[in-house]
Design a protein around this motif. Structure first.
Motif, mmCIF file in Angstrom:
data_model
loop_
_atom_site.group_PDB
_atom_site.id
_atom_site.type_symbol
_atom_site.label_atom_id
_atom_site.label_comp_id
_atom_site.label_asym_id
_atom_site.label_seq_id
_atom_site.Cartn_x
_atom_site.Cartn_y
_atom_site.Cartn_z
ATOM 1 N N LEU A 67 19.951 7.573 -5.841
ATOM 2 C CA LEU A 67 19.510 6.625 -6.854
ATOM 3 C C LEU A 67 20.666 5.701 -7.233
ATOM 4 C CD1 LEU A 67 17.756 9.276 -9.103
ATOM 5 C CD2 LEU A 67 16.633 7.750 -7.491
ATOM 6 N N GLN A 68 20.404 4.409 -7.240
ATOM 7 C CA GLN A 68 21.469 3.464 -7.584
ATOM 8 C C GLN A 68 21.229 2.798 -8.935
ATOM 9 O OE1 GLN A 68 24.189 3.436 -6.010
ATOM 10 N NE2 GLN A 68 23.348 4.805 -4.449
ATOM 11 N N ASN A 69 20.024 2.261 -9.105
ATOM 12 C CA ASN A 69 19.733 1.567 -10.365
ATOM 13 C C ASN A 69 18.284 1.820 -10.762
ATOM 14 O OD1 ASN A 69 18.124 -0.135 -8.812
ATOM 15 N ND2 ASN A 69 19.810 -1.545 -8.459
ATOM 16 N N ALA A 70 17.856 1.132 -11.839
ATOM 17 C CA ALA A 70 16.518 1.373 -12.372
ATOM 18 C C ALA A 70 15.431 1.164 -11.330
ATOM 19 C CB ALA A 70 16.275 0.451 -13.563
ATOM 20 N N LEU A 89 29.300 -1.478 -20.730
ATOM 21 C CA LEU A 89 29.550 -0.040 -20.813
ATOM 22 C C LEU A 89 30.618 0.254 -21.865
ATOM 23 C CD1 LEU A 89 28.749 2.619 -19.529
ATOM 24 C CD2 LEU A 89 30.610 2.338 -17.912
ATOM 25 N N MET A 90 31.639 -0.567 -21.884
ATOM 26 C CA MET A 90 32.714 -0.395 -22.859
ATOM 27 C C MET A 90 32.157 -0.523 -24.275
ATOM 28 S SD MET A 90 36.028 -2.817 -23.309
ATOM 29 C CE MET A 90 35.564 -3.876 -24.638
ATOM 30 N N ALA A 121 20.549 0.891 -16.397
ATOM 31 C CA ALA A 121 19.584 0.190 -15.563
ATOM 32 C C ALA A 121 20.287 -0.473 -14.389
ATOM 33 C CB ALA A 121 18.826 -0.834 -16.384
ATOM 34 N N ARG A 122 21.460 -1.048 -14.662
ATOM 35 C CA ARG A 122 22.160 -1.802 -13.631
ATOM 36 C C ARG A 122 22.895 -0.924 -12.636
ATOM 37 N NH1 ARG A 122 21.602 -7.046 -14.525
ATOM 38 N NH2 ARG A 122 20.127 -6.898 -16.213
ATOM 39 N N ASP A 123 23.519 0.120 -13.136
ATOM 40 C CA ASP A 123 24.321 0.960 -12.246
ATOM 41 C C ASP A 123 24.387 2.366 -12.841
ATOM 42 O OD1 ASP A 123 26.089 2.123 -10.570
ATOM 43 O OD2 ASP A 123 27.689 0.649 -10.813
ATOM 44 N N LEU A 124 23.546 3.236 -12.318
ATOM 45 C CA LEU A 124 23.456 4.589 -12.877
ATOM 46 C C LEU A 124 24.780 5.330 -12.765
ATOM 47 C CD1 LEU A 124 20.047 5.515 -11.238
ATOM 48 C CD2 LEU A 124 20.407 5.251 -13.679
ATOM 49 N N HIS A 125 25.438 5.192 -11.612
ATOM 50 C CA HIS A 125 26.634 5.996 -11.375
ATOM 51 C C HIS A 125 27.847 5.542 -12.167
ATOM 52 C CE1 HIS A 125 24.811 8.355 -8.124
ATOM 53 N NE2 HIS A 125 24.094 7.265 -7.939
ATOM 54 N N ALA A 127 23.306 -1.012 -25.331
ATOM 55 C CA ALA A 127 24.320 -1.279 -24.307
ATOM 56 C C ALA A 127 24.285 -0.211 -23.218
ATOM 57 C CB ALA A 127 25.696 -1.354 -24.948
ATOM 58 N N SER A 128 24.181 1.067 -23.619
ATOM 59 C CA SER A 128 24.201 2.114 -22.593
ATOM 60 C C SER A 128 22.908 2.106 -21.790
ATOM 61 C CB SER A 128 24.444 3.481 -23.225
ATOM 62 O OG SER A 128 23.323 3.890 -23.945
#
Lengths: 235, 264, 294, 212
Positions: free
Chosen positions: C176-179, D42-43, C152-156, C146-147
């Motif tokens: 950097l935004q995503n993978a 994320l959760m 990958a989708r949204d680093l921040h 999950a993490s």
């Protein structure tokens, strides 16, 4: 000159490694029991600390920035423990359900591509690559082997007709593969063994300690075995 | 490369979506249908019966486990529990002592009570409920390798006639199989990943490769859900074989239609 | 009768002799390297070419997932790989996949803030490769699938601070935004999040990925090489030694190859001996060993 | 509330909802759900990480029980619990990148964690010395390919016999790769089918019913 910091942990590490190798003696041993309880205890302690900081950074800090969802993960995570108390275990079904559904989704949505579709695509290759005999052999072997082995792994049908022959051929191919896989797996374990041995013998000042601890642990094990105490003092 | 795009489906994911949806449809259809899907009797079952028989002859116990249950009730553990139930019935029938080491992971805390229930039930079914002894199903540890050593210790001190290990296992299965061989027990294992298959094939007397353990479980339970799973997987294997064969033919005539369809 | 005896010994060799011989053959050459030559395989050459192509514009996602056990198997490759990265000047984001990797990373990169030196500290100074400007460490963020997928989708959305809790604002992390913003994934792993990264980083964003694999995982990762998900693979200690050879900096990998060669030969010798014993004695005797194969 | 939570339907609805939201945004273009789905994942990553508490609680409870019963080997259980909390205290007081915290990792976790896997080299060596016998056609094939790959893998072989290196690569890149591919496909389909069983409620034990 080695710093005391490094010297101290190296000594303990050498003792712990030979204690672990005492397993090879084939009997329960207090050395092994000590090393193993240390392994479990310290690993869990480490995991607790490092995971705590992960949860803090990923669950709690977004909450301070106004994102409330990750913090729900912490609350649901706490509810999960109720699974161990029969009276309240029904509450834990909520986190279990959400976690199961989401985990299934993130894994299945992509694994159907990487684990199935792309594998089939990679098997559909030309048997003959002009001017490259080795590649042609490789392509042919892979494609034919995959199909043969897939027939060997069928369980909802009897092996009759052509399947009888393809599944048998698949079995032979599988055994060739297993021989190769065994060797590769062995290489990994051996690499670890040699790599670890290096870390307790390099630099050279470690060598006398490594050898003397080996003798101490082996002698200790043999003596305890002679007096029949191995079982008594191990866990 | 995608042949077509259909809004709102993301580009290049149509085939994946269809194949995923089809699994749902086929499995549900097979589970609810009147006729139970057929699953053949795998040789592993005979091997297990022989192994238990040999233990009985020698008057030695049988050690059987449903694995480490790493993620609770996963694919392999469900099969492992069904096999354990079968072995328990065989043991009850022949008055052979059965030892079941349990533990090995976080998931095992949750699976164990169910396993105890299953074994108890198996004894009851055979009318030997009084022979069931929960102390023969010790919880060895919640940690993977400690379970491994505990398991090996159990083999060394009880010297069983046979050892049957199904369900999910990992690297330490190799150690257990070697110790089992060392004490002269017939060793039957069911590895779950290919690196372990090769290693355990050498250390065991019989090895259930791939889904053989799962198929054995389905065959024994005759439960529609388990039978349907095996059937669905086979159907997908046939789909795979068909696509590959078709792909070869088309590749031979310089067409990459199948590749394109799969990338759609 | 005596001949029978030799065959019998060959067929029923005591396992303790094997154990002892392996110990001697491991420790011997490690203490006193013989310097036997080695051959370099194509896979390692391909892997090395990815490292050679790196330049200052590249941004690397460096997944450190080894923990201690795989570190001891792959250390030669890890050191050689990151030495090349430092040389190239490519930017690097480090993420851990196990709880032990904090310690493993510190062995290699040290901790400049605490004044701790690591194996590559000299290279860091020589090429002026600095924390914050050239590389940042996120810490243990590849916790589970999950993490890995969230990152990958949204680093921040996952992390805004580094492994010590310091803010990452003002560093290249902001860009950097995503993978998709990474140009290469380097993963050393005993299999923790490797498959998850293939699924969520490579599959969805098409980032090229190269892998340092432990021996046990080589077979199961092979299919991803031919599907192109993995661009190159360093195969266990052997591949690591070859990389050291190609990079021209001998290290622990090359010195371990003597023991590697000798033990492989001894195992083959044992197998051949066992077969001689089998055909000479065991085949016609009652004491057959039983195995799943055959 | 309690009666709703006790129902199997509640669990199934939650599983279904989370499954279809997260798969939905992947296959379909649904911008409205994108952020929600990301946050949900994320959760769950936090939720999964929290499962360490389950292990911690269970291990502590079990160890202390064995200590109280003075079961065989109880001092080791006591030691285990002490080390566990000692490590945690050191980590929380000094921080996870501190030298104090690292000391224990280098002293204990590096050797034990590495040796426990490297021991398998010994078991594998003795197993193959015993099992690699040409007893049957299948076994002969296993033996042959095993020996070729072992020889080809030894780094020295390729220097004086390059064809052995090629033979090894051929075996591993074709047969072994093919077998691994078949396994990958099987496991993939197995996982998908199990997913179907869980979502449709056929695996009650997996979602916390029976024995939970």
């Amino acid at each position: 000159m080695v710093e005391f910091y490094e010297f101290s942990y190296t000594l303990i590490a050498i003792l712990a490694s030979w204690s672990m190798y005492a397993t090879l003696y084939g009997k329960p041993s207090p050395f092994r029991s000590w090393a193993e309880s240390s392994f479990i205890g310290f690993t869990m302690g480490l995991n607790l600390v490092v995971t705590f900081f992960y949860v803090l950074r990923t669950g709690w800090e977004p909450f301070l920035r106004g994102n409330w969802m990750p913090v729900m993960g912490i609350i649901l995570g706490l509810l999960m423990i109720l699974r161990l108390f029969p009276k309240y275990s029904y509450i834990s079904r909520v986190p279990i359900a959400i976690s199961l559904g989401t985990n299934l989704a993130i894994s299945l949505r992509t694994t159907i591509f990487t684990g199935f579709i792309n594998q089939i695509q990679a098997t559909i290759v030309p048997f003959w690559v002009p001017g490259n005999l080795y590649q042609s052999m490789l392509n042919t072997t892979i494609s034919v082997s995959v199909v043969l082995m897939m027939t060997f792994f069928l369980y909802s049908t009897e092996f009759k007709g052509p399947l009888k022959y393809t599944s048998k051929a698949g079995e032979y191919v599988l055994y060739i593969a297993l021989g190769a896989v065994f060797a590769q797996t062995f290489m990994g374990r051996l690499g670890l063994l040699v790599g670890y041995m290096q870390s307790i013998t390099d630099p050279a000042w470690k060598v006398p300690y490594t050898l003397s601890f080996a003798v101490i642990v082996l002698a200790g094990t043999v003596v305890l075995d002679r007096y029949g105490l191995l079982e008594k003092y191990s866990d | 490369m995608a042949l077509i795009d259909i809004y709102p489906i993301q580009s290049g994911k149509i085939t994946g979506l269809i194949l995923l949806a089809l699994v749902f449809v086929i499995t549900l259809y097979l589970m609810s249908g009147g006729k139970k899907p057929y699953v053949r009797r795998v040789p592993g079952l005979d091997a297990m019966e022989d192994a238990v028989g040999r233990s009985t002859e020698m008057g030695k116990p049988v050690v059987a486990s449903y694995g480490w249950a790493f993620s609770g009730f996963d694919y392999w553990t469900v099969a492992g529990l069904t096999i354990l139930s079968h072995v328990a019935k065989l043991c009850a029938k022949t008055n052979t002592r059965l030892l079941v080491p349990t533990g090995g992971s976080e998931g095992s805390y949750i699976v164990r009570p169910v396993a105890v229930e299953i074994v108890k039930n198996a004894y009851d079914v055979e009318g030997k409920g009084d022979l069931f002894n929960e102390n023969d199903m010790p919880f060895l540890s919640g940690s993977q390798f400690a379970m491994g050593t505990g398991y090996a210790g159990m083999l060394l001190s009880n010297r069983p006639g046979s050892m049957i290990m199904a369900g999910s296992s990992a690297a330490d299965a190799m150690m257990i199989a070697e110790v089992s061989n060392q004490v002269g027990a017939i060793t039957i294992t069911a590895p779950t990943y290919i690196g372990n298959v090769a290693a355990l094939a050498c250390a065991s007397d019989y090895v259930m490769i791939g889904e053989e353990a799962v198929a054995a479980g389905a065959y024994l339970s005759q439960e529609p859900a388990q039978l349907a799973s095996i059937r669905t997987q086979d159907i997908y294997k046939f789909i795979g074989i068909g696509l590959i064969l078709l792909g070869w033919v088309l590749t031979a005539v310089s067409s990459n239609l199948i590749q394109q369809i799969l990338s759609t | 009768m005596s001949e029978n005896g030799i065959f019998k010994i060959m067929a029923t060799l005591d396992r303790r002799i094997i154990y002892l011989l392996i110990f001697i053959l491991t420790l011997g050459p490690v203490l006193n390297p013989l310097g036997l030559p080695i051959a370099v395989t194509q896979e390692t050459v391909t892997y090395y070419s990815y490292l050679q192509d790196l330049n200052e514009d590249d941004v690397i996602w460096a997944a450190w997932e080894t923990g201690f056990s795989a570190w001891n198997e792959l250390k030669a490759g890890i050191i050689a790989t990151y030495r090349e990265v430092i040389k190239s000047g490519a930017k690097m984001v480090v993420a851990y996949g196990t709880t032990e990797d904090n310690a493993v990373f510190q062995l290699v990169f040290g901790d400049p803030q605490q004044g701790i030196r690591g194996i590559l500290s000299d290279d860091l100074e020589q090429y002026d490769y600095q924390y914050g400007r050239d590389y940042i460490v996120l810490g243990y963020v590849l916790v589970n699938e999950a993490s890995t997928s969230s990152l990958a989708r949204d680093l921040h959305s996952v992390v805004t601070t580094d492994y010590k809790g310091n803010s990452l604002d003002g560093t290249f992390w902001d860009d950097l935004q995503n993978a998709g913003d990474f140009t290469l994934i380097i993963d050393f792993s005993p299999g923790m999040q490797t498959n998850a990264m293939i699924r969520h980083w490579v599959m969805d964003y098409g980032v090229p990925m190269i892998e340092g694999a432990i021996g046990v995982n080589i077979p199961s990762l092979m299919p991803y090489i031919s599907t192109g998900h993995l661009k190159a693979m360093l195969q266990s200690t052997r591949g690591c030694a070859e990389l050291e050879y190609l990079a021209g900096v001998p290290g622990p990998g090359l010195t371990s190859m003597d023991a590697f060669t000798l033990i492989h030969y001894v195992i083959v010798a044992f197998i051949i001996m066992g077969n001689i014993g089998y055909f000479g004695w065991e085949k016609n005797s009652k004491q057959k060993t039983r195995t799943a194969v055959g | 509330m309690a009666s709703i939570l006790r129902r199997k339907e509640t669990s199934l609805i939650l599983i279904g909802l989370s499954f279809f939201i997260v798969t939905g945004v992947y296959f379909f273009d649904i911008p409205a759900l994108g952020d929600f789905s990301n946050n949900l994942v994320l959760m769950v990553s936090v939720l999964n990480a929290m499962s360490i508490l389950l292990a911690l609680y269970s291990q502590t409870r079990r160890s202390l029980l064995l200590v109280r019963q003075k079961a065989h080997g109880w001092p080791y259980q006591l030691y285990l619990v002490i080390t566990l909390y000692l490590m945690a205290v050191v980590g929380f007081i000094f921080g996870q990148t501190s030298q104090q915290f690292m000391w224990f990792q280098y002293a204990i976790l590096n050797p034990t964690g590495s040796v426990i896997y490297s021991i398998l080299a010994f078991y594998m060596a003795s197993a193959c010395a015993r099992a690699f016998r040409a007893r049957s056609p299948q076994a002969a094939l296993l033996l042959l390919s095993g020996i070729i790959v072992l020889l080809g893998q030894a780094p020295l072989t390729g220097v004086f016999a390059p064809f052995m290196g090629t033979a090894r690569t051929y075996l591993t890149d074709s047969f072994a790769m093919a077998a691994s591919r078949v396994f990958t496909m099987s496991v993939t389909m197995g996982a998908v089918v199990l997913g179907v069983r869980i979502i449709t409620g056929k695996e009650s034990a997996a979602i916390g019913f029976e024995g939970g």
